[in-house]
Design a protein around this motif. Structure first.
Motif, PDB file in Angstrom:
ATOM      1  N   HIS A  43       0.840  -1.217   0.000  1.00 38.14           N
ATOM      2  CA  HIS A  43       0.000   0.000   0.000  1.00 38.14           C
ATOM      3  C   HIS A  43       0.867   1.257   0.000  1.00 38.14           C
ATOM      4  O   HIS A  43       1.465   1.614   1.018  1.00 38.14           O
ATOM      5  CB  HIS A  43      -0.914  -0.013   1.232  1.00 38.14           C
ATOM      6  N   HIS A  73       1.065   5.393  -1.931  1.00 38.12           N
ATOM      7  CA  HIS A  73       0.487   6.411  -2.832  1.00 38.12           C
ATOM      8  C   HIS A  73       1.644   7.135  -3.527  1.00 38.12           C
ATOM      9  O   HIS A  73       2.264   8.033  -2.930  1.00 38.12           O
ATOM     10  CB  HIS A  73      -0.325   7.431  -2.041  1.00 38.12           C
ATOM     11  N   HIS A 130      -5.192  -0.478   6.401  1.00 36.57           N
ATOM     12  CA  HIS A 130      -5.402   0.017   7.779  1.00 36.57           C
ATOM     13  C   HIS A 130      -6.234  -0.937   8.635  1.00 36.57           C
ATOM     14  O   HIS A 130      -5.689  -1.610   9.489  1.00 36.57           O
ATOM     15  CB  HIS A 130      -5.969   1.442   7.788  1.00 36.57           C
ATOM     16  N   ASP A 138       2.247   3.179   3.119  1.00 37.01           N
ATOM     17  CA  ASP A 138       1.213   4.216   2.997  1.00 37.01           C
ATOM     18  C   ASP A 138       1.824   5.609   2.831  1.00 37.01           C
ATOM     19  O   ASP A 138       1.293   6.585   3.356  1.00 37.01           O
ATOM     20  CB  ASP A 138       0.250   4.192   4.197  1.00 37.01           C
TER      21      ASP A 138
HETATM   22 ZN    ZN Z   1      -3.405   4.960   1.899  1.00 40.21          ZN
END
Ligand code: ZN
Ligand code: GUN
Length: 446
Positions: free
Chosen positions: A68, A70, A265, A316
């Motif tokens: 995960h 971005h 999460h 993340d």
């Molecule tokens: Zn995220």
């Protein structure tokens, strides 16, 4: 091509939560795939094989898997952690992502993310792009060019953000997603795959989620989204989706909870939701650094593992302040220790240790992404995604000569707790060396 023979210490997880250290062993790679792993030297090695005799401070491990991340948020890493999720999205993240409506910006920024993650040993990454189709294609081209294994998501958003970041309506969002999938498939690079990416329930609506569930089924592709990260987010979600029992049901009713789904999460899932996740074969991306930076909470990974749910690790970025899965390993252990402090002695709670966290970063991530038939460990037949670790590298952060003979398991612990990218000497993806002596070296368009 891509034939190697390694002699020395080889460390991997042959099975779930099982660490195996092979000392004085051999690993033979032929045409980018593991041909042999064992104690005795293999015979009939092809003449063009490159041999590595590892030193006592070197060892081989599987590549790290970031389930995960971005990519467009990379410029924001380290910024904005004074607020919680929803405010952070509005004030920092959405404005940063809007800039990727400009493809030149994407061409400038995305190589930095891919270089940085590769140098840190991320051989597979599951990326969120933005809502911009062309920029997200650029991200896929950059991962291809640099030889990283990647899932790339065009982000679906029609609600609750500035109009420049939103798809105009559900039809546009679906049309662009289908086009995105077809373009990526047409590039025919096995290493780079599309992933359906509804940002989270608050960015979408019931109809859009359902149509994305249909698209995922039509093209048999992975799905990624966020769930139950922050208490205010959960409250807003249940207000926006009245009539749903809980957060997980919003995705489940849209057929978005599949074997190929990763939920990031999952800090506050209740028993019911965890049962649904298990039943659907859906996996969790544990993002411990982000959960702390954005004040979201401690996620109880031991509980997921005890229930038999697949878990991988996520940086993340830029909710998390590090692009390194080695950092995610450490943060996951720290978080689990934190969770244990709230347990009574009778509960006999066992926080995760470095062996569990190493599993999450390698085979766990592969199982979560459903690519464990290809990568995640060094089982014969798998593609060779690997890191050559050297604790005695130039400027190493580890003082090795304090004690003399560390065991292999101690050397692994030193790397996990003290190491960084200076100790990741070479990175291989599907047999190709993509980082050599800590420099990203390959330009490859598959
Ligand atoms: Zn995220
Ligand atoms: N939930 C929705 N979008 C995001 C994001 O970009 N980062 C994190 N951490 N949570 C989200």
């Amino acid at each position: 091509m891509f034939n190697y023979l390694f002699e020395g210490t080889i460390i991997h997880c042959p099975n779930r939560l099982e660490l195996y250290i092979l000392e004085n062993g051999f690993l033979h790679v032929e045409s980018g795939k593991v041909k042999y792993i064992g104690k005795t030297k293999p015979e009939n090695i092809p003449a063009d094989t490159i041999s590595y005799k590892l030193t006592k401070y070197q060892f081989l491990i599987p590549g790290f898997i970031d389930t995960h991340i971005h990519a467009p948020q990379y410029p924001n890493i380290g910024l904005g952690y004074d607020v919680e999720l929803l405010e952070w999205l509005d004030n920092y993240t959405f404005p940063t992502e809007i800039r990727f409506n400009d493809q030149d910006h994407a061409k400038c920024i995305y190589p930095y993310v891919v270089n940085r993650t590769l140098k840190n040993g991320t051989t597979t990454a599951s990326y969120y792009g933005t809502t911009n189709l062309k920029s997200s294609i650029i991200l896929s081209d950059v991962t291809s060019a640099k030889g990283q294994r990647a899932f790339i998501g065009l982000v679906n958003m029609t609600e609750n953000a500035p109009p420049e970041l939103l798809h105009e309506n559900n039809d546009v969002s679906i049309k662009e997603t289908e086009e995105f999938i077809k373009i990526i498939f047409k590039k025919k690079n096995e290493l780079v795959q599309p992933v359906i990416t509804p940002r989270f329930a608050l960015s979408c609506n019931e109809d859009l989620l359902k149509r994305l569930g249909d698209l995922a089924a039509k093209y048999h592709v992975n799905i990624q989204t966020h769930i139950s990260e922050n208490k205010k987010e959960i409250e807003a979600t249940l207000e926006t989706y009245p009539g749903y029992k809980n957060y997980a049901e919003v995705y489940d009713k849209a057929n978005l909870l599949t074997k190929k789904t990763i939920l990031a999460h999952a800090v506050y899932l209740d028993d019911n939701e965890k049962n649904t996740v298990l039943k659907r074969g859906t996996s969790i991306s544990h993002c411990p650094n982000s959960n702390i930076c954005l004040h979201s909470g401690f996620c109880d990974v031991r509980d997921f593992l005890n229930r038999g749910i697949n878990v991988g690790l996520g940086t993340d970025v830029s909710g998390g302040c590090s692009p390194s899965i080695l950092d995610a390993i450490r943060s996951s252990i720290t978080t689990s220790n934190g969770v244990s402090f709230s347990k009574s002695e009778e509960e006999n709670y066992k926080s995760i240790d470095y062996t569990d966290a190493f599993y999450l970063a390698t085979l766990g991530g592969a199982q979560a992404l459903r690519i464990d038939d290809r990568v995640g460990n060094f089982k014969v037949g798998k593609e060779f995604d690997a890191l050559l670790i050297d604790l005695d590298s130039e400027n190493t952060p580890i003082d090795l000569h304090l004690l003399q003979d560390y065991t292999s398991s101690e050397l692994l612990q030193k790397f996990i707790y003290l190491g960084d990218d200076r100790n990741i000497n070479q990175v291989f993806v599907a047999g190709r060396c993509v980082v050599k002596d800590r420099n990203v070296i390959r330009t490859y368009t598959g």
